[in-house]
Scaffold this motif. Sequence first.
Motif, PDB file in Angstrom:
ATOM      1  N   UNK A   1      -3.351  17.131  -2.348  1.00  0.00           N
ATOM      2  CA  UNK A   1      -2.919  16.554  -1.081  1.00  0.00           C
ATOM      3  C   UNK A   1      -2.325  17.596  -0.157  1.00  0.00           C
ATOM      4  N   UNK A   2      -1.524  18.490  -0.709  1.00  0.00           N
ATOM      5  CA  UNK A   2      -0.912  19.544   0.101  1.00  0.00           C
ATOM      6  C   UNK A   2      -1.953  20.514   0.647  1.00  0.00           C
ATOM      7  N   UNK A   3      -2.938  20.839  -0.165  1.00  0.00           N
ATOM      8  CA  UNK A   3      -3.971  21.766   0.292  1.00  0.00           C
ATOM      9  C   UNK A   3      -4.714  21.203   1.497  1.00  0.00           C
TER      10      UNK A   3
ATOM     11  N   UNK B   1       4.182  10.340   1.620  1.00  0.00           N
ATOM     12  CA  UNK B   1       3.760  10.927   2.889  1.00  0.00           C
ATOM     13  C   UNK B   1       2.527  11.799   2.699  1.00  0.00           C
ATOM     14  N   UNK B   2       2.466  12.512   1.579  1.00  0.00           N
ATOM     15  CA  UNK B   2       1.283  13.326   1.287  1.00  0.00           C
ATOM     16  C   UNK B   2       0.066  12.432   1.106  1.00  0.00           C
ATOM     17  N   UNK B   3       0.240  11.346   0.361  1.00  0.00           N
ATOM     18  CA  UNK B   3      -0.870  10.419   0.137  1.00  0.00           C
ATOM     19  C   UNK B   3      -1.356   9.822   1.454  1.00  0.00           C
TER      20      UNK B   3
ATOM     21  N   UNK C   1      10.880  13.397  -3.894  1.00  0.00           N
ATOM     22  CA  UNK C   1       9.978  12.363  -4.416  1.00  0.00           C
ATOM     23  C   UNK C   1      10.778  11.070  -4.570  1.00  0.00           C
ATOM     24  N   UNK C   2      10.155   9.870  -4.421  1.00  0.00           N
ATOM     25  CA  UNK C   2       8.725   9.678  -4.152  1.00  0.00           C
ATOM     26  C   UNK C   2       8.353   9.687  -2.678  1.00  0.00           C
TER      27      UNK C   2
ATOM     28  N   UNK D   1       8.808  19.064   7.583  1.00  0.00           N
ATOM     29  CA  UNK D   1       8.645  17.649   7.881  1.00  0.00           C
ATOM     30  C   UNK D   1       8.407  16.798   6.642  1.00  0.00           C
ATOM     31  N   UNK D   2       7.610  17.337   5.704  1.00  0.00           N
ATOM     32  CA  UNK D   2       7.145  16.507   4.600  1.00  0.00           C
ATOM     33  C   UNK D   2       7.560  17.027   3.235  1.00  0.00           C
TER      34      UNK D   2
END
Length: 209
Positions: free
Chosen positions: A164-166, A23-25, A17-18, A11-12
């Motif tokens: 962010x991913x973690x 989306x992570x932010x 990028x960006x 999905x993400x």
Amino acid sequence: MNATYALRRQEIVEEEPPVAEMRIAKEFTRLTSMDINKFYEGLESHLHKLLQLFRLKRFEEVQDMTSLMESLDKDASNQRKKAAALQGLPWYMKENPSTLMKRCEPTDPGEDFIKGMVIGILLVVEDVKEPLPVSYNDVAIVIEEKIVMRHLGDVPNAFVNLMGLLYMLNLDYPKEMKYTFEVIQRLFMGIRSEMCTPRVHSLKNKLLS
């Protein structure tokens, strides 16, 4: 790390990028009620003192740390200082960053370098002996031996997206790097800063002294 991770990655993380970074932010803010860019503010606020602490500590037996500081002496731009702070932090916290950060040249087979890498950052550079290159051919995030994000530009941006991913994927910090990630979480990002372990609390006192 199961179907949930695979779905979230689809999905993400597979976005270019960006878009993926945005989306992570957004997801990080949803989970923590905090702007992920606070990472940069925290790093910047502690940057001078942290590098000062690096120089005061003896690292005679850690050639990587010696090379890092010698490279910084050649060009102490603010961006290089940030990269040096993040790359040197594990050594200062008595951890070995070799499992977290790996370097390879553009002609190297990347899959060989990420083999066995559970969570980490891959730096593709022209000269692997230079710890602070002027530019990177690629900066990528690796999770479970797979490159999940690339073209991140520099080391600080890789770290902020990795954090962010973690959070987004609900992954644990690597045990061998737990103090490094705790510093980033507690001291740089200000997340539950009152819950520091003794080792991180000691660094906090030094940074604030």
